[in-house]
Design an enzyme around this catalytic site. Structure first.
Site, PDB file in Angstrom:
ATOM      1  N   THR A 355       0.865  -1.163   0.000  1.00  0.00           N
ATOM      2  CA  THR A 355       0.000   0.000   0.000  1.00  0.00           C
ATOM      3  C   THR A 355       0.902   1.213   0.000  1.00  0.00           C
ATOM      4  O   THR A 355       2.123   1.089   0.017  1.00  0.00           O
ATOM      5  CB  THR A 355      -0.896  -0.057   1.273  1.00  0.00           C
ATOM      6  OG1 THR A 355      -1.619  -1.274   1.272  1.00  0.00           O
ATOM      7  CG2 THR A 355      -1.874   1.082   1.380  1.00  0.00           C
ATOM      8  N   THR A 373      -4.180   2.097  -2.120  1.00  0.00           N
ATOM      9  CA  THR A 373      -3.544   0.799  -2.367  1.00  0.00           C
ATOM     10  C   THR A 373      -4.078   0.106  -3.607  1.00  0.00           C
ATOM     11  O   THR A 373      -5.173   0.429  -4.108  1.00  0.00           O
ATOM     12  CB  THR A 373      -3.769  -0.120  -1.138  1.00  0.00           C
ATOM     13  OG1 THR A 373      -3.065  -1.339  -1.322  1.00  0.00           O
ATOM     14  CG2 THR A 373      -5.252  -0.418  -0.935  1.00  0.00           C
ATOM     15  N   GLY A 435       0.882  -1.359   4.431  1.00  0.00           N
ATOM     16  CA  GLY A 435       1.372  -2.674   4.833  1.00  0.00           C
ATOM     17  C   GLY A 435       0.409  -3.648   5.459  1.00  0.00           C
ATOM     18  O   GLY A 435       0.788  -4.414   6.324  1.00  0.00           O
ATOM     19  N   GLY A 436      -0.891  -3.666   5.089  1.00  0.00           N
ATOM     20  CA  GLY A 436      -1.816  -4.645   5.641  1.00  0.00           C
ATOM     21  C   GLY A 436      -2.065  -4.401   7.118  1.00  0.00           C
ATOM     22  O   GLY A 436      -2.013  -3.276   7.620  1.00  0.00           O
TER      23      GLY A 436
END
EC number: 2.3.2.2
Length: 535
Positions: A355, A373, A435-436
């Site tokens: 992202t 993202t 990053g999730g």
């Protein structure tokens, strides 16, 4: 100074600062920066993606959200993949299929929201024309830009078992391969010039036709024809009916600050819950980086993730108890369990995603925290358009009957948490990360480092970091070995990375505004790290 732009890509930050220097506001700079990010980091974000945009409008005092989540196409059905899943990745989260159907190619694509989201920002808040804001990104795409280390790293680094590597991703379609593979048949090296004139032309079409062209006009016709011909679940009607979701952020309190973050299916409730749990403890007395400090932070992370796994969903499809999750009472319940020495969480972990983010503040007090993202990028490029589509289908549950199961029109849950901390009703800290689910940990620790430990923004995003969702504590190599041994003695499993500045830990980007109105920024050194000041 006219303002500051902080994001992972230095050249994109430069463009945002130039917009501020020439009289634009924070919202103008956000759009120019975001479109430049699409050029220099084309598998992290793009026109085919989604995002969450938090704003503070200084003139009105309004603090709000513009969410532009990607949504499942109308041709999906809840049970269509249930029988074909082959398990999950080692860090559970990505469902595995022999043919990578949820990860690569046309079947991995959700209806994109990025163009609609930034169009709404432009219509409501910007002072400069869309032509002026997109021209720098179009120039970068047409003339080319040196491949950056962070863009190369994503495509070249080893992936976990069951997840396709960068060459396979870039080669998912012939058009993506033509644009993103070097003519010699390899990935571009760091520093080599990469051009994408098709993307520049698409930006120019957006300037001419606006968002309506992308969703209902000639550009939409090109997109839907390609998607339909290649088995996508997204239809022309899905594009035509796409809408953003606007409203208030979710809110909490932490040590005298008002905390404002994004609503479900984003993870703002989870971040607020972690902060409000930790408000029950004196972190400063533990000492930064000590076993006591890390133990408390990891347990708070695990507790909030247990609630996230149980309750977080698209609120259009399921009830999400936001008031309960952000309540002081719920935080107090978890804090009492921590004080009693309970090990919390359900052991589930999500894998890191990919992202990007931007944090911006201008001289009159406007503020932006925006995360956008592609997931990790489907490898699909419609011939002639130049941009990669998202692959967010991989984050749905292929089994029907759960809050995150596949359903037409549904947005999948996301770890994005574009966040602001406000003091006396005005922004004091602007923060976010890519990053999730690791985003939540990075943003949490950046806030704690500033508020509890008195660090500067740069120190706050640079010091060693951990991540925990209820299983092991994941720690960077720089976390002291003796501290890790104490954590093991306390009953934790510790998985220590061999990497000192591990990009898997996400990359937080912060602007802090002091009570006297001055500001300073911090760009995470774990990959890229761009900060530009407009004078």
């Amino acid at each position: 100074m006219k303002g500051i732009v902080v994001c992972p890509q230095p050249r994109a930050a430069d463009i945002g600062a130039e917009i501020l220097t020439t009289g634009g506001n924070a919202f103008d700079a956000a759009i120019a920066t975001a479109f430049a990010q699409m050029v220099v980091d084309p598998f992290m974000c793009g026109l085919g993606g989604m995002g969450s945009f938090q704003f503070f409008d200084a003139a009105s005092g309004e603090n709000g959200m513009i969410d532009f989540h990607a949504r499942a196409g109308s041709l999906v059905t809840p049970d269509m993949w249930a029988a074909d899943a082959k398990g999950r990745t080692e860090i559970s989260g990505y469902t595995l299929f022999d043919d990578f159907r949820s990860e690569l190619g046309y079947t991995s694509i959700l209806t994109p929201g990025t163009v609609a989201g930034f169009a709404e920002v432009h219509d409501r808040f910007c002072t400069k024309s869309l032509a002026d804001l997109l021209a720098p990104a179009a120039r970068l795409a047409r003339d080319g830009t040196p491949v950056a280390c962070f863009a190369h790293d994503f495509l070249s680094r080893p992936m976990m078992a069951g997840v396709p590597g960068g060459v396979q991703r870039v080669s998912a379609t012939a058009e993506c391969q033509r644009i993103h593979m070097h003519p010699d048949g390899r990935l571009y090296h760091v520093g080599e010039n990469h051009r994408n004139p098709d993307m520049a032309r698409t930006f120019e079409r957006l300037v001419a036709d606006g968002a309506d062209g992308f969703y209902r006009g000639a550009l939409a016709a090109d997109i839907s024809a390609d998607l339909s011909a290649n088995g996508s679940f997204v239809t022309a009607e899905d594009l035509a009916h796409y809408k953003t979701r606007t409203g208030l952020p979710v809110r909490g309190r932490y040590r005298g600050y008002d905390v404002s973050s994004n609503p479900p299916p984003g993870s703002g409730v989870t971040l607020i819950q972690m902060l409000q749990i930790l408000e029950h403890f004196n972190l400063r007395a533990e000492g930064h980086g000590s076993a006591g400090h890390i133990d408390l932070v990891a347990r708070a992370m695990a507790a909030a993730h247990a609630d996230r796994n149980q309750y977080l969903a698209d609120p259009d499809f399921a009830h999400v108890p936001v008031d309960m999750l952000t309540s002081k009472a719920r935080a107090g319940e978890w804090a009492e369990k921590i004080k009693a020495g309970e090990f919390l969480g359900d052991g589930k972990e999500e894998p890191p995603s990919c992202t990007t983010h931007l944090s911006i503040y201008d001289e009159v007090g406007n503020a932006v925290s925006c995360t956008h993202t592609l997931g990790t990028g489907s490898g699909v490029v419609t011939p002639g358009l130049g941009f990669v589509y998202n692959n967010s289908m991989k984050l749905f549950d292929p089994c029907p009957g759960t809050s995150n199961s596949i359903e037409a029109g549904k947005a999948r849950t996301t770890g994005m948490v574009p966040t602001m901390l406000l003091r006396d009703g005005k922004p004091a800290i602007i923060v976010g990360a890519p990053g999730g689910s690791v985003i939540i940990s990075a943003v949490l620790q950046a806030i704690l480092n500033i508020v509890d430990f008195g660090m500067s923004p740069l120190e706050a995003v640079t010091v060693p970091r951990i991540h925990c969702e209820g299983g092991a504590i994941h720690a960077e190599s720089r976390v002291q070995g003796s501290v890790c041994r104490v954590l093991v003695d306390m009953g934790h499993e510790v998985k220590q990375s061999a990497i000192s500045f591990d990009p898997v830990m996400s990359r937080a980007h912060v602007v802090e505004i002091a009570p006297d109105g001055s500001w300073r920024g911090g760009a995470d050194p774990r990959g890229g790290g761009g900060m530009a000041v407009a004078r």
